[in-house]
Structures are given as structure tokens and as C-alpha cells.
Design an enzyme around this catalytic site. Structure first.
Site, PDB file in Angstrom:
ATOM      1  N   CYS A   1       0.845  -1.194   0.000  1.00 17.79           N
ATOM      2  CA  CYS A   1       0.000   0.000   0.000  1.00 17.79           C
ATOM      3  C   CYS A   1       0.880   1.244   0.000  1.00 17.79           C
ATOM      4  O   CYS A   1       1.725   1.414   0.865  1.00 17.79           O
ATOM      5  CB  CYS A   1      -0.913   0.029   1.209  1.00 17.79           C
ATOM      6  SG  CYS A   1      -1.987   1.487   1.190  1.00 17.79           S
TER       7      CYS A   1
ATOM      8  N   LYS B   1       0.054  -9.511  -2.693  1.00 16.84           N
ATOM      9  CA  LYS B   1      -0.193  -8.443  -3.659  1.00 16.84           C
ATOM     10  C   LYS B   1       1.038  -7.558  -3.766  1.00 16.84           C
ATOM     11  O   LYS B   1       1.473  -6.945  -2.798  1.00 16.84           O
ATOM     12  CB  LYS B   1      -1.407  -7.608  -3.246  1.00 16.84           C
ATOM     13  CG  LYS B   1      -1.796  -6.575  -4.301  1.00 16.84           C
ATOM     14  CD  LYS B   1      -3.207  -6.074  -4.079  1.00 16.84           C
ATOM     15  CE  LYS B   1      -3.629  -5.093  -5.150  1.00 16.84           C
ATOM     16  NZ  LYS B   1      -5.010  -4.650  -4.956  1.00 16.84           N
TER      17      LYS B   1
END
Lengths: 320, 522
Positions: free
Chosen positions: A139, A176
Site C-alpha cells: 500500500c 499483492k
């Protein structure tokens, strides 16, 4: 009975279509049900990925949180969420009605916290709703931490290894990856070494947009993550690279979920042909609430016209 | 399949028909736990279809206008039923009486029953939608079908139904194609536009709610079907903007029936299946083209006939219900610039419930509100007093008087014959409102203020209204991406009484209307 040409499998997880929501774009619970076409959306989806959750509640970043850029969206939401306890009690059970495999996206500040959070989720998932955990090592809106994890292969390996050790084979572990690296295959290989079952890529690209009327960056957090059609070629490239250079990806023992800028069925097919087994759709969904049905239909028509299946198309761009 | 002893056709005997209709409706109403508490003996035949007038209350309650055929009640909610044979003039009269006497004891519903489905459409054509409270209609044939279905399932009328839940009341968000009907510049410099579009399906947007719209047209081949084609996506690639843009509704216009929505209203569920109403399918938004605004610039380029996708209704639809629950006596709406547009829609609804409304419009110059009916290039327009003026004309149309409309402008501007000279003010609209409150002996009434406009204006109003103890609700506007509450982009910082810490609330899904006292202003 007709064969479902859209079905794919991620390790042991069977999906009726290769389409998934991209984390952060479809809520934590039953938010989709406000739409009149939500049954059609559920019909088109293979799995549902929640917005990222953290152990403790997070208030999120100050405004302005989004700004549109040309063919893209720059955001810095800052992982606003109510924390894992509220999530498990009030939000996750609402996803049961979707009747889809549920994948929970998780974020944390330290390696240990990642492990704790994943273990807490699995241990307290009383109805066994969770089919997979997607580790967000990337992120861009988490101060320095997110990007440190995502860009440092050693850190990726440790985070993935810790999570994998805590949850075992109960659920799919997905990592991810961030595109904010020179070579995506580094962190990808590290995640595989850590024991990830699946890779998903890409998260948003870091960017800044400046308001020329007041000479200041638009976003409250100064920089943000870029999504939308602008980043699609980057995502397709990274999927292509991993598929080509990492044997586990090519033999699909570690399948890839392709994410980034998909807004048409042909975008989704590009990712699949580059090597993705499934694809995540996010920003385009904000533009058109019917995007999932439209893409599923587009792929289905393509498969019909070309007499093939999604699984046959995975990695087709590599010419073998 | 028919119900034993009930004739199949409609006879010439109106009293007989009415009795049949009521006996069928009783089955449906009992499923919803409603009881008939009054019937007008002049409109029914005694001893027909099990109706026994001697056993029913034929004494008209004080709050029920003459002409209402019968009244059903459940808890404190009443439903008024009326037969459609009385002629449009008489029905309008009854509708007005219901509206005027409504103190919240009715379920906000007047239901008119007409003979057949064709009659229902005729009725809709001849009367304005807002003449009949909440505009519900039903017809004999549908009532019969439903009653037969229930009887076939073994319902004798004594069964109870599940209580209403939130999901009954919730409106689904739709994505529909729309056609641009008009997109004309307003005001001297042409920097403002009034866009009117018609949606392929009608949908119920209530005041305070908003829609999101494409800013560029879609391909001609992608209009109607739910599954758009590849070409649509190409047409979205070319323009500079990507996301849809949110806009409050300025005005709405009624055209067609829509039945889907009724099941989700807070209506008695069984009855809802035989009710009809109209929902708007034409909407107007009023917007300003921002100097660095990609979306609004594109929007201003939309031509008549262009096809756009609309998503809505978005946001909570609670404001009118809240106002009615709180027994407010007078409502002040204060709008700054284009912020007035969604408040006009609000006033339409409030006037419909006969509220006293005072409107305060903040604008740069009064001539900024005027426009020519024919499109013009906008650059050298000079406006006269006769020219239509946005907001002012809209408010007058709702029945508001000129003396209830106040306009403040930044500099000395032209006059406006439509409102008294005394109601014009030079300066900020918040200052004009402050002056109004100081001059008016407004203390005794229960007032609610509603505001929308620049943050500075709303912040100033929050402190002004606070000083007078007037509750203020603000309609917030923020940059949005999804509009449905998932992306968490459009947040504003709020702190409710009793909450320990402030949090970021979603303007789209938690608002867009908030109590000003809960907003943390920056």
C-alpha cells in the site's frame, strides 16, 4: 450440460469466472447490495476481495483523498477501516449472502503484526467464510512501511513466510505486489520463497497531482496511488515478466491474479494472455456499475467465437 | 381461478363494484394487518360481498375529508382510499384536503382506485402527479388478481405478515441510460449551465439525494441494453475525464409509471403489490463550469440528443421523513451559488407537504440567474425583468411568494421585479440570513435551516444558527469516485454527540445531508 468456459482454479480454489473485485473498491461487507444489478454482479464474479483491513481501526488519511488524472485516479484513502474485530463481527458475515469465495485483504506495520492479524482472522472466522488472505505488502499510503515491505524482497519473504506459517494450508495465501520497483520478479520470487500460493499484481503506482490554482498538491497525503486505464500496460508487463521468468508462474503452481486498469473485456484478456489466471477490476467499476457483467459477457463471447476457454488462454501471449 | 361468488366482470352498478373492490382489498389489507376503521355508506351497497354496513363505522373521522371512500388503520398509520369516478376536479379537491389536514397521522398515502388499467393511465395524464399525496393508484383488476392469489394460497385475511425492515425501504441504485434534452447556458457569462435529461427508466430520487453522470456521450449503439458493447468503452477512452461526476438534482419531472420501486417503499407490503405511482424520469441539474474543471467543461459540451449513463439515486433519502417526524413548522433554505440547486428540489417536496419555506439565495449578480429560453452564445446577453430566472422562478412555481424569497449578491446588481426590493441584499447570503433572523421575531416557531454552498458559507451559518438555537442541516459536496460508499474518497470529518473521537464519514453514503453541529469544519 455446457462446459463453463470461464471457470478457472487458483490452486485448490475454484472460481466460476476469472473476475474478482480489486481490494478497496467494493467495500468490506454487503455494500454491493445497494445496486439494482447486484445479482448480475455476483453472477459475473468468481471471487470477492474485501477492502484492506488492519488489526486496529484506522481513521484514514485527511482529505482530499482522490483526484482524477488523465485516464486514471490518484487516491490516498489510507486504509480507513474499523479494525479486524468489528470486521469479523459486523462486516464479514454480511458477505455470506454473496455466495462467493471471500478473500480478505490485510495490511500491517510489522512482520509480526501481519502474522497476528492473519492468525486472528482465521481463528475467529467461525463460519469459515474466508477462502483466502491477500497480503498487502504494497500500500503506497501507509507512510514508509507499506513501500518498505513491498520493495524489499527479504521483507516480502519474511512477511509471507510468517503469514503462511500462521494460517497453514487452511486458506489461500495471496501476495499483492507493488509496481514501484525496478524488477517485479525480485519481490515475486521472494513471495514464492516465503510460501505464497498465489501472486496478485499490480497495486497502484505512486504519483502526485498538483493544483495549479493554489500551487499545492491536490491530495491531503501529498502523494497517492495511481489506478485506472493509465496503468494497464504497466500491469500487463509485470504479469508478463513474472510468467516468463518465474517457472512456478509459468507452470501455474503459483498462479497470478492480474490487476491494474482493466476497463474492457479485451483488457482482461490481455492480462490473461500475459499470464494471469484471474483478474481484478476496481477503478473502472466506479465509472460503470455494470462493468463486471459487461466484461464477463465480452470474455464469454470471445471464448465462444474462438472456441477456447480462459484456462487455455492463460499465457497465450508467450507463444506456446 | 376466481373467488367463489364474485362476478368476473365489472358491472354498471358503481356501488356494487365498490363493495366488491373493498371486500377484495380487505383480504390484502388484513395480510398487512390493517383494519378498516371507516367507510362512507354512500359509496357502497349494503349486504354485498359480505359487507355489512351496520357493523362498520360509518361516522366520518374529523381528519378525513368528505369523499374518501374508506380508511384503513394499523397502529397509528392510516391509509385513505378514494374511488376515481368522482371526476378530476373533485379528486384534486380531496387530495388538497388530505394534504392540508395531514399532521403525520396518515401513512403519507392517499390511494385512488380506478376501474381499469387504461383508466389509470388516463387519470395520470389529466392530473398533475403532485396533486395526490404520494400519488398512489390502484385498479380493480389488479386488486382482484392479488386477492385471488392470496385466497388460493389459503389466506383468509387473518394471517399476519413479517414486520417492515430497512430493506423494504431501501432504494436500489440503478445505472440507466439517459438522453440529453437541453443543456443551456444561464447567466451573463455563460459559465453556468442547466442540463435536462430523460432516463430510459424512471427512478425515485428524493430531496437530498444525488446522481452521478457521464460527462461525455456514449456510442449510439449502446443505448438501451443492459450489456453495453465494446464500442462504448472506446468512447470512454477518448475524452479527458474518466470518472462520473456527482450532481444534486435541481428539479425533476414526472412522466411514466414505475412499479418496481413500490415493493421497496415503506408501504404495507401486500398492498404495495397492487399500487402504482409515478416516479420522475426527467431531471435537471444546474452546474458551474470550473476554470480547471475537466468534467464540467465536457459536460457543457453535451448536445441535445446525446446519450449518457446515469447512476442513482445516491445518498440517504431520510430528510423529508426526518422533517416530518420532528414536527418542524418553518424551513429556511440557504444556498450559495450552485448550492441552491439541490435545495430547490427540496423546496418542491416541502411545499408539497405544505410547509412554510423561506429561501435565501446567494449569487454573484441577479443577472447570473437569468437565461434565455432559446440557446444563446452567452457573451453579450442583456437580460430584462421578463427573462426567466433560475431559482426565483422555480421557487415561485412551488407556490412560494415573492416576499419569501431573499437574494443577496456580491455587488450592486440589477433589480428583480419578482421579489420585493427589501429582500435584496448586498453582501454574503449568510449575513443576510443573520440580519433576517435578527429582524424577525422568529423565536417561537420551530424552525429548521438547510444549507448548501461554499464551506465558508456553511461554516458561518453553523455559528449563526447556533446563536439562535436553530438546528442546521448542511448538504455536503465532495470529490467522489464511486458514489455508492465503497471507495471512501468523499469523506468529511464528523463527530456525533456521545462519540469519543471524530471520524471520517462518507458524504455519498452517510450523507450528503449532515447535522451542521456534527461537522468538524476546517
Amino acid at each position: 450440460m455446457a462446459i463453463n468456459k470461464l471457470k478457472v482454479t487458483l490452486k485448490h480454489l475454484r472460481l466460476k469466472t476469472p473476475l474478482m473485485t480489486a481490494s478497496g473498491t467494493a467495500g468490506h461487507g454487503d455494500e454491493l447490495t445497494v445496486l439494482d444489478n447486484y445479482q448480475e454482479i455476483l453472477g459475473a464474479l468468481g471471487a470477492f476481495v474485501t477492502k484492506g483491513i488492519t488489526f486496529k481501526p484506522r481513521k484514514g488519511n485527511p482529505k482530499i483523498r482522490v483526484i482524477e488524472t488523465r485516464m486514471g485516479l490518484l487516491n490516498s484513502i489510507g486504509l480507513q477501516n474499523s479494525g479486524v474485530k468489528v470486521f469479523l463481527k459486523d462486516e464479514l458475515p454480511l458477505t455470506l449472502q454473496y455466495k462467493l469465495p471471500i478473500i480478505v485483504n490485510i495490511s500491517a506495520d510489522t512482520v509480526e503484526e501481519f502474522g497476528e492479524l492473519a492468525a486472528y482472522l482465521i481463528d475467529n472466522d467461525v463460519n469459515s467464510i474466508i477462502s483466502g488472505i491477500e497480503i498487502n505488502v504494497s500500500c503506497p499510503n501507509l507512510g514508509e512501511h507499506g513501500s518498505i515491505f513491498g520493495t524489499d524482497p527479504k521483507a516480502v519473504e519474511r512477511v509471507v513466510g510468517t503469514v503462511k506459517k500462521r494460517v497453514g494450508d487452511k486458506v489461500l495465501v495471496i501476495t499483492k505486489l507493488t509496481p514501484n520497483v525496478t524488477d517485479i520478479t525480485g519481490p515475486a520470487k521472494a513471495a514464492i520463497a516465503g510460501g505464497t500460493d498465489v501472486l496478485s499484481m499490480i497495486n497502484t503506482l505512486r504519483g502526485i497531482a498538483i493544483d495549479t490554482t493554489n500551487c499545492r498538491p491536490f491530495l491531503g497525503n501529498i502523494s497517492g496511488g495511481l489506478s485506472g486505464p493509465a496503468i494497464k500496460p504497466v500491469g500487463v508487463f509485470m504479469v508478463y515478466e513474472c510468467y516468463k521468468k518465474i517457472p512456478e508462474c509459468m507452470n501455474k503452481s503459483v498462479p497470478i491474479i492480474g490487476i491494474g486498469g482493466i476497463s474492457t473485456y479485451s483488457d482482461a484478456l490481455e492480462y490473461i494472455m500475459a499470464g494471469a489466471t484471474a483478474v481484478g477490476i476496481g477503478t473502472a467499476w466506479f465509472v460503470n456499475p455494470r462493468i463486471f457483467e459487461e466484461i464477463a459477457k465480452g470474455i464469454s463471447d470471445y471464448l465462444g467465437n474462438n472456441n477456447t476457454t480462459v484456462e487455455e488462454l492463460v499465457g497465450k501471449a508467450h507463444g506456446h | 381461478m376466481g373467488i367463489k361468488g364474485y362476478p368476473a366482470g365489472i358491472s354498471a352498478n358503481i356501488l356494487n363494484d365498490n363493495s366488491l373492490c373493498l371486500s377484495l382489498l380487505r383480504i390484502i389489507l388484513s395480510i398487512d394487518k390493517y383494519r378498516i376503521i371507516y367507510i362512507d355508506p354512500c359509496q357502497f351497497k349494503d349486504d354485498a360481498f359480505g359487507l355489512n354496513l351496520r357493523e362498520m363505522n360509518c361516522l366520518r373521522p374529523m381528519d378525513t375529508p368528505e369523499g374518501v371512500a374508506f380508511v384503513a388503520q394499523h397502529d397509528k398509520k392510516k391509509l385513505l382510499f378514494c374511488f376515481g369516478d368522482q371526476g378530476p376536479a373533485r379528486l384534486s379537491e380531496i387530495a388538497n384536503m388530505i394534504r392540508d389536514s395531514d399532521k403525520g397521522q396518515f401513512d403519507s398515502i392517499g390511494i385512488m382506485i380506478v376501474r381499469d388499467e387504461a383508466g389509470m393511465k388516463d387519470r395520470r395524464r389529466v392530473s398533475k402527479a403532485d396533486e395526490w399525496p404520494r400519488g398512489f393508484f390502484s385498479c380493480f383488476e389488479e386488486i382482484r388478481r392479488k386477492a385471488e392469489e392470496l385466497t388460493a394460497k389459503g389466506h383468509s385475511g387473518r394471517h399476519t405478515c413479517a414486520p417492515l425492515t430497512e430493506s423494504h425501504m431501501r432504494t436500489s441504485i440503478m445505472s440507466v441510460m439517459a438522453e440529453v434534452k437541453e443543456n443551456i447556458p444561464v447567466g451573463e457569462n455563460g459559465g453556468h449551465y442547466k442540463l435536462r435529461f430523460q432516463t430510459a427508466r424512471s427512478f425515485n430520487v428524493t430531496p437530498g439525494q444525488f446522481i452521478m453522470t457521464d460527462t461525455t456521450p456514449r456510442g449510439q449503439d449502446t443505448i438501451a441494453g443492459p450489456v453495453a458493447l465494446e464500442s462504448m468503452n472506446f468512447s470512454r477512452i477518448a475524452p479527458r475525464s474518466y470518472l462520473k461526476r456527482p450532481f444534486g438534482i435541481h428539479r425533476s419531472f414526472y412522466r411514466h409509471f414505475d412499479k418496481d420501486y413500490l415493493q421497496k417503499l415503506s408501504l404495507p407490503p401486500a398492498l404495495a403489490t397492487v399500487l402504482h405511482t409515478v416516479f420522475p424520469d426527467e431531471f435537471e441539474i444546474f452546474y458551474k463550469v470550473l476554470t480547471n474543471g475537466v468534467g464540467t467543461k465536457e459536460l457543457s459540451g453535451l448536445k441535445k440528443g446525446a446519450r449518457i449513463q446515469i447512476v442513482g439515486p445516491l445518498g440517504k433519502d431520510r430528510i423529508i421523513r426526518e422533517i416530518r417526524d420532528e414536527a418542524v413548522e418553518e424551513i429556511h433554505v440557504i444556498g450559495g451559488g450552485v448550492g441552491m440547486a439541490p435545495l430547490i428540489f427540496m423546496v418542491q417536496a416541502l411545499r408539497y407537504y405544505s410547509y412554510n419555506v423561506k429561501a435565501f439565495i446567494g449569487t454573484e449578480k441577479i443577472s447570473m440567474l437569468k437565461y434565455k429560453r432559446e440557446a444563446f452564445d452567452g457573451l453579450d446577453a442583456t437580460f430584462t425583468d421578463e427573462d426567466p430566472a433560475i431559482y426565483i422562478d422555480d421557487l415561485l412555481e412551488t407556490g412560494l411568494k415573492g416576499e419569501d424569497i431573499y437574494v443577496s449578491s456580491a455587488g450592486p446588481g440589477s433589480s428583480c421585479a419578482k421579489i420585493p426590493e427589501n429582500n435584496l441584499y448586498e453582501g454574503f447570503v449568510s449575513d443576510q440570513y443573520n440580519k433576517y433572523l435578527r429582524d424577525a421575531s422568529a423565536g417561537r416557531k420551530k424552525i429548521l435551516a438547510l444549507a448548501c454552498g461554499p464551506t465558508g458559507m456553511m461554516k458561518a451559518l453553523a455559528s449563526i444558527t447556533g446563536g439562535y438555537g436553530i438546528p442546521l442541516k448542511v448538504l455536503m459536496e465532495k470529490r467522489m469516485a464511486c458514489g455508492i460508499g465503497v471507495c471512501l474518497s468523499c469523506v468529511c470529518e464528523t463527530k456525533k454527540p456521545g462519540e469519543a473521537e471524530s471520524k471520517y464519514s462518507r458524504v455519498c453514503a452517510d450523507g450528503p445531508i449532515f447535522n451542521a453541529s456534527e461537522i468538524i469544519w476546517q
